[in-house]
Design a protein around this motif. Structure first.
Motif, PDB file in Angstrom:
ATOM      1  N   GLU A   1       2.173  11.595  -0.169  1.00  0.00           N
ATOM      2  CA  GLU A   1       2.311  10.602   0.907  1.00  0.00           C
ATOM      3  C   GLU A   1       3.654  10.760   1.628  1.00  0.00           C
ATOM      4  OE1 GLU A   1       0.258   8.589   2.331  1.00  0.00           O
ATOM      5  OE2 GLU A   1      -1.389   8.908   0.923  1.00  0.00           O
TER       6      GLU A   1
ATOM      7  N   ARG B   1       0.862  -1.181   0.000  1.00  0.00           N
ATOM      8  CA  ARG B   1       0.000   0.000   0.000  1.00  0.00           C
ATOM      9  C   ARG B   1       0.896   1.228   0.000  1.00  0.00           C
ATOM     10  NH1 ARG B   1      -4.685   1.007   3.879  1.00  0.00           N
ATOM     11  NH2 ARG B   1      -4.744   2.701   2.373  1.00  0.00           N
ATOM     12  N   ASP B   2       0.496   2.245  -0.733  1.00  0.00           N
ATOM     13  CA  ASP B   2       1.367   3.425  -0.823  1.00  0.00           C
ATOM     14  C   ASP B   2       1.634   4.055   0.552  1.00  0.00           C
ATOM     15  OD1 ASP B   2      -1.153   4.529  -0.440  1.00  0.00           O
ATOM     16  OD2 ASP B   2      -0.981   5.985  -2.074  1.00  0.00           O
ATOM     17  N   ASP B   3       0.636   3.986   1.451  1.00  0.00           N
ATOM     18  CA  ASP B   3       0.790   4.580   2.786  1.00  0.00           C
ATOM     19  C   ASP B   3       1.962   3.966   3.565  1.00  0.00           C
ATOM     20  OD1 ASP B   3      -2.419   5.667   3.434  1.00  0.00           O
ATOM     21  OD2 ASP B   3      -1.990   4.257   1.818  1.00  0.00           O
TER      22      ASP B   3
HETATM   23 ZN    ZN Z   1      -3.037   4.885   0.322  1.00  0.00          ZN
END
Ligand code: ZN
Ligand code: PRT
Length: 285
Positions: A73, A51-53
């Motif tokens: 982010e 997940r990009d987070d």
């Molecule tokens: Zn995300």
């Protein structure tokens, strides 16, 4: 041999483009159905799908050496990682929006107001630097409905075309941050990994240099060549080769897509003939 570990988004707006970029760098990623990780076939690289987070944290900790994700982010997560290259895709902006019926008087409008967002850190920093007092409501998603349901007076969210705002009766009033996909890196890479990263960056830059440029070949009478050269900068300067036909030369150069048609017209007016325009795949400068 040591491998460099890259984290990319598992599924979302940046996934395809991230893989495409690796492809343009000649790096073949085997796995079509996206396990957690896979290996490149022809480059010492391991690819982690996340997940990009989570990418900033994994890169900070060295679980991944480098990562591709939205700059937004990176700023929000405030991890100790370096942004080393902007990648030119996933462009968007982080903006403040309010109900379209409200009158907007500038940033002071938000004094004492509630703003819903998934980017509380960026927003808090922005308003505290301005000395404006706002109440931030952190929510995970569907930020655009927050004003409609009475959770907040305004929102702070990612905007690209602006149609989501319009559909929700909102108007964009201020942009706080522009964002695009970037490559980030761990701050303590081994020298072997740094070398692999430099090789990858070299390929990315060569690909980016070729974007928006065309290779052009044309024939022209010799007396027109000085004026033609003025129009065509080339990488150093255009190459001029004599044709078998006396009094004529062939000119080779590189053009930007932006002023492409304008230049073609001007070249024709100067007597250029047999103009060939060829896409550039990579450009090593
Ligand atoms: Zn995300
Ligand atoms: O599952 P995971 O956590 O990995 O993915 P995600 O849902 O958090 O992210 P994703 O895939 O939606 O977006 C990844 C990144 O793409 C973002 O962090 C941005 O850097 C970038 N990006 C570019 C966008 C947009 N454009 C975008 N339009 N991210 C989200 N949007 C959303 C926005 O949140 C809003 O709901 O699209 C809507 C606005 O779009 P317009 O065109 O109507 O203005």
């Amino acid at each position: 041999m040591e491998k460099i570990k890259i984290a990319i988004q598992k599924s979302g707006r940046l996934s395809e483009k991230s893989l495409e970029l690796l492809g343009e760098c000649g790096i073949k990623v085997a796995n079509g159905n996206r396990k957690l990780k896979t290996e490149a076939k022809n480059f010492p690289m391991e690819i982690l799908f996340l997940r990009d987070d989570d990418i900033p944290q994994y890169v900070e900790q060295g679980v991944a050496d480098i990562g591709i994700l939205g700059e937004n982010e990176v700023w929000e997560k405030e991890k100790n990682v370096d942004i080393i290259e902007k990648l030119g895709f996933g462009t968007c902006r982080l903006s403040l929006a309010i109900s379209k019926d409200e009158e907007y008087s500038g940033l002071a409008y938000f004094n004492g107001k509630r703003i819903a967002t998934s980017y509380p850190k960026i927003l808090k920093k922005f308003f505290s630097e301005k000395g404006i007092n706002v109440k931030i409501e952190e929510i995970g998603g569907s930020v655009e409905i927050a004003t409609g349901i009475g959770l907040a007076d305004g929102i702070f969210d990612i905007v690209s075309t602006g149609s989501t705002l319009i559909m929700n009766g909102l108007k964009e009033v201020d942009t706080i941050l522009k964002s695009e996909a970037v490559m980030i890196a761990n701050q303590q890479l081994s020298s072997a990994k740094t070398q692999l990263l430099n090789e990858l960056l070299f390929r990315i830059k060569s690909y980016k240099n070729g974007l928006g440029r065309k290779y052009i070949l044309l024939n022209a009478p010799n007396e027109a060549i000085p004026d033609i050269i003025k129009l065509l900068p080339g990488m150093r300067s255009p190459s001029i080769l004599p044709l078998a036909d006396e009094g004529w030369s062939s000119v080779h150069s590189v053009l930007n897509e932006d002023d492409f048609w304008e230049k073609i017209d001007a070249l024709k007016n100067l007597g250029a003939e047999g103009i060939l325009v060829i896409p550039i795949e990579k450009m090593i400068v």
